[in-house]
Every structure is written in structure tokens, then in C-alpha cells.
Design a protein around this motif. Structure first.
Motif, short mmCIF file in Angstrom:
data_model
loop_
_atom_site.label_atom_id
_atom_site.label_comp_id
_atom_site.label_asym_id
_atom_site.label_seq_id
_atom_site.Cartn_x
_atom_site.Cartn_y
_atom_site.Cartn_z
N SER A 179 0.83 -1.21 0.00
CA SER A 179 0.00 0.00 0.00
C SER A 179 0.86 1.25 0.00
N LEU A 180 1.95 1.22 0.77
CA LEU A 180 2.85 2.37 0.82
C LEU A 180 3.52 2.61 -0.53
N ALA A 181 3.83 1.50 -1.23
CA ALA A 181 4.47 1.63 -2.53
C ALA A 181 3.56 2.29 -3.56
N HIS A 182 2.26 2.24 -3.33
CA HIS A 182 1.31 2.84 -4.26
C HIS A 182 1.18 4.35 -4.08
N ILE A 183 1.67 4.85 -2.96
CA ILE A 183 1.52 6.28 -2.67
C ILE A 183 2.59 7.08 -3.40
N ASN A 184 2.16 8.05 -4.17
CA ASN A 184 3.06 8.92 -4.93
C ASN A 184 3.00 10.33 -4.34
N LEU A 185 4.05 10.72 -3.67
CA LEU A 185 4.07 12.03 -3.01
C LEU A 185 4.08 13.18 -4.01
N GLU A 186 4.44 12.88 -5.25
CA GLU A 186 4.49 13.92 -6.29
C GLU A 186 3.15 14.10 -6.98
N ALA A 187 2.23 13.14 -6.80
CA ALA A 187 0.96 13.17 -7.52
C ALA A 187 -0.05 14.08 -6.82
N SER A 188 -1.00 14.57 -7.59
CA SER A 188 -2.09 15.36 -7.02
C SER A 188 -3.06 14.43 -6.31
N SER A 189 -3.91 15.00 -5.48
CA SER A 189 -4.89 14.17 -4.75
C SER A 189 -5.83 13.48 -5.73
N HIS A 190 -6.16 14.18 -6.83
CA HIS A 190 -7.04 13.59 -7.85
C HIS A 190 -6.37 12.38 -8.52
N ALA A 191 -5.09 12.55 -8.86
CA ALA A 191 -4.36 11.46 -9.51
C ALA A 191 -4.20 10.27 -8.57
N GLN A 192 -3.91 10.53 -7.31
CA GLN A 192 -3.74 9.45 -6.35
C GLN A 192 -5.05 8.71 -6.11
N ALA A 193 -6.14 9.45 -6.07
CA ALA A 193 -7.45 8.82 -5.87
C ALA A 193 -7.81 7.93 -7.06
N LEU A 194 -7.50 8.40 -8.27
CA LEU A 194 -7.75 7.60 -9.46
C LEU A 194 -6.87 6.34 -9.45
N PHE A 195 -5.62 6.53 -9.08
CA PHE A 195 -4.69 5.40 -8.99
C PHE A 195 -5.23 4.34 -8.03
N ASP A 196 -5.68 4.77 -6.86
CA ASP A 196 -6.22 3.83 -5.87
C ASP A 196 -7.45 3.10 -6.40
N ARG A 197 -8.28 3.82 -7.14
CA ARG A 197 -9.46 3.20 -7.74
C ARG A 197 -9.06 2.15 -8.77
N LEU A 198 -8.05 2.43 -9.55
CA LEU A 198 -7.58 1.48 -10.55
C LEU A 198 -6.95 0.24 -9.90
N VAL A 199 -6.27 0.44 -8.78
CA VAL A 199 -5.67 -0.69 -8.06
C VAL A 199 -6.76 -1.66 -7.62
N LYS A 200 -7.86 -1.12 -7.11
CA LYS A 200 -8.96 -1.98 -6.67
C LYS A 200 -9.58 -2.75 -7.83
N ALA A 201 -9.63 -2.12 -9.01
CA ALA A 201 -10.28 -2.74 -10.16
C ALA A 201 -9.35 -3.65 -10.95
N CYS A 202 -8.09 -3.27 -11.06
CA CYS A 202 -7.17 -3.99 -11.95
C CYS A 202 -5.97 -4.61 -11.24
#
Length: 213
Positions: free
Chosen positions: A125-148
């Protein structure tokens, strides 16, 4: 009040906090064997059968009020100042040996496996967190992780890679989704192209649904 070690006792305890009392939390009655006491801290520990007289509200126990014998047990800790009333249900044996069943040995191997799995999941889970990404991008990333599941950040820390087939670039709309390397990179294998296109359309649908929220 005294709590003879190894004796069975029925103890009624009031809510430990003022907040609990204000919310109308009922007093709790517990019947079990005195497992340990600590005079310095004022704590008392009862060992109670799970299927017997655990926490109760006006329930009867086993025969003569004694706790029902069970292999599974729960531990109840409370401060003596919270006790409203208590009574000895059964005295400890004359030789002072505990009448209570011994504490079961902990399944250390199983606990170690669960701990290792929890650590792996936490690190993932920590590896998925991108400190450089916007909150919108991180939220989309997390959604994609759950789906794919198979999702990662590209080296530029802004592009999202899905299933090693699809890239999503800012501003992360369905139109910003494309195949890695383009269709030409997969043209030698029609089946690969079809699967990649299917993945692309699926990712576009997920992105579109995410944008609607």
C-alpha cells in the motif's frame, strides 16, 4: 473488596468512562475465575468461558451460578474502583491450585504468518503512494488498483501504467488513456492487440466512472 486467586466470582462493573455512562451504557456482569490481581495498579483479571458466563446483563450462568466449562476463553480486565458488587461463586481449592483451565498455548506460527502478510500488504500500500501526484491522480490510482490490481506509476511520477498495457496521462480523462507503445507495437499478434484494446476500453470506463463522482 478482595479477589481470592483461582476462585470463581461474579462481578458487576459500571461503565469505565463518564461518556459511556451518559450514553446509557448498562452495567456489565462477568462471571469467571480470578486469573490475576495487581495491588499497585488496582487491576483485576478474570478468565471467562466464551460460551458460558462472559459479559452479561441479568443472565443466569451454569449450574449453581458457576461458569460453564469451555475450551475458548476471554480475558476481562477492570479496575477495582469500577466494581459495583461482587460475590464468590466457588472458592479456590484447598491446596491453592487453580481450578481454572490453563491458558491455551498461542499458535505462534500462525500469528507470524498473519503478521508477515499484514506487513507485506502494508508495504504494498505504501508503494502505491506517490508524493508527487495530485490528490485527484492518487485517488484515481487507488481506484484502478482496486479494479485492476496491476497498476504502477511511470518514472515521470505523473503517468499511470495499468496492466503493463495502458498509460493514463494528465489530466486523467478517458481521452488521456492510450496503449503503451501504440497499436503498432502489438501489430504482429492480433490476439495481443485485441486483448490490449479490451484492457484500454475497460480502463477508459473506469476513468469515466471515476470522473462522474
Amino acid at each position: 473488596l478482595t479477589y481470592p486467586l483461582h476462585s470463581e466470582m461474579r462481578v458487576t462493573v459500571r461503565p469505565p468512562t463518564a461518556e459511556a455512562a451518559e450514553t446509557g451504557t448498562d452495567d456489565v456482569t462477568v462471571c469467571g475465575t480470578v486469573f490475576a490481581t495487581d495491588d499497585r495498579s488496582g487491576m483485576v483479571v478474570l478468565q471467562c468461558p466464551v460460551s458460558g458466563d462472559g459479559p452479561e446483563k441479568g443472565r443466569g450462568g451454569g449450574k449453581n451460578g458457576a461458569a460453564v466449562v469451555s475450551r475458548e476463553r476471554s480475558i476481562h480486565m477492570f479496575h477495582h474502583s469500577h466494581v459495583i458488587k461482587c460475590a464468590v461463586v466457588r472458592e479456590a481449592s484447598a491446596d491453592g491450585v487453580a481450578a481454572a483451565a490453563p491458558v491455551e498455548r498461542l499458535p505462534t506460527k500462525q500469528l507470524e504468518v498473519r503478521e508477515e502478510r499484514a506487513i507485506r500488504l502494508a508495504m504494498k500500500s505504501l508503494a502505491h503512494i506517490n508524493l508527487e501526484a495530485s490528490s485527484h491522480a492518487q485517488a484515481l490510482f487507488d481506484r484502478l488498483v482496486k479494479a485492476c490490481n496491476d497498476v504502477s506509476w511511470a518514472k515521470d511520477q505523473t503517468t499511470i501504467i495499468v496492466l503493463d498495457q495502458v498509460r493514463i496521462v494528465p489530466p486523467y480523462s478517458p481521452g488521456d488513456c492510450s496503449l503503451l507503445g501504440g497499436e503498432n507495437a502489438l501489430s504482429s499478434n492480433r490476439k495481443s492487440v485485441a486483448l490490449a484494446q479490451e484492457s484500454l476500453e475497460r480502463v477508459k470506463r473506469i476513468v469515466a466512472t471515476f470522473q462522474e463522482k
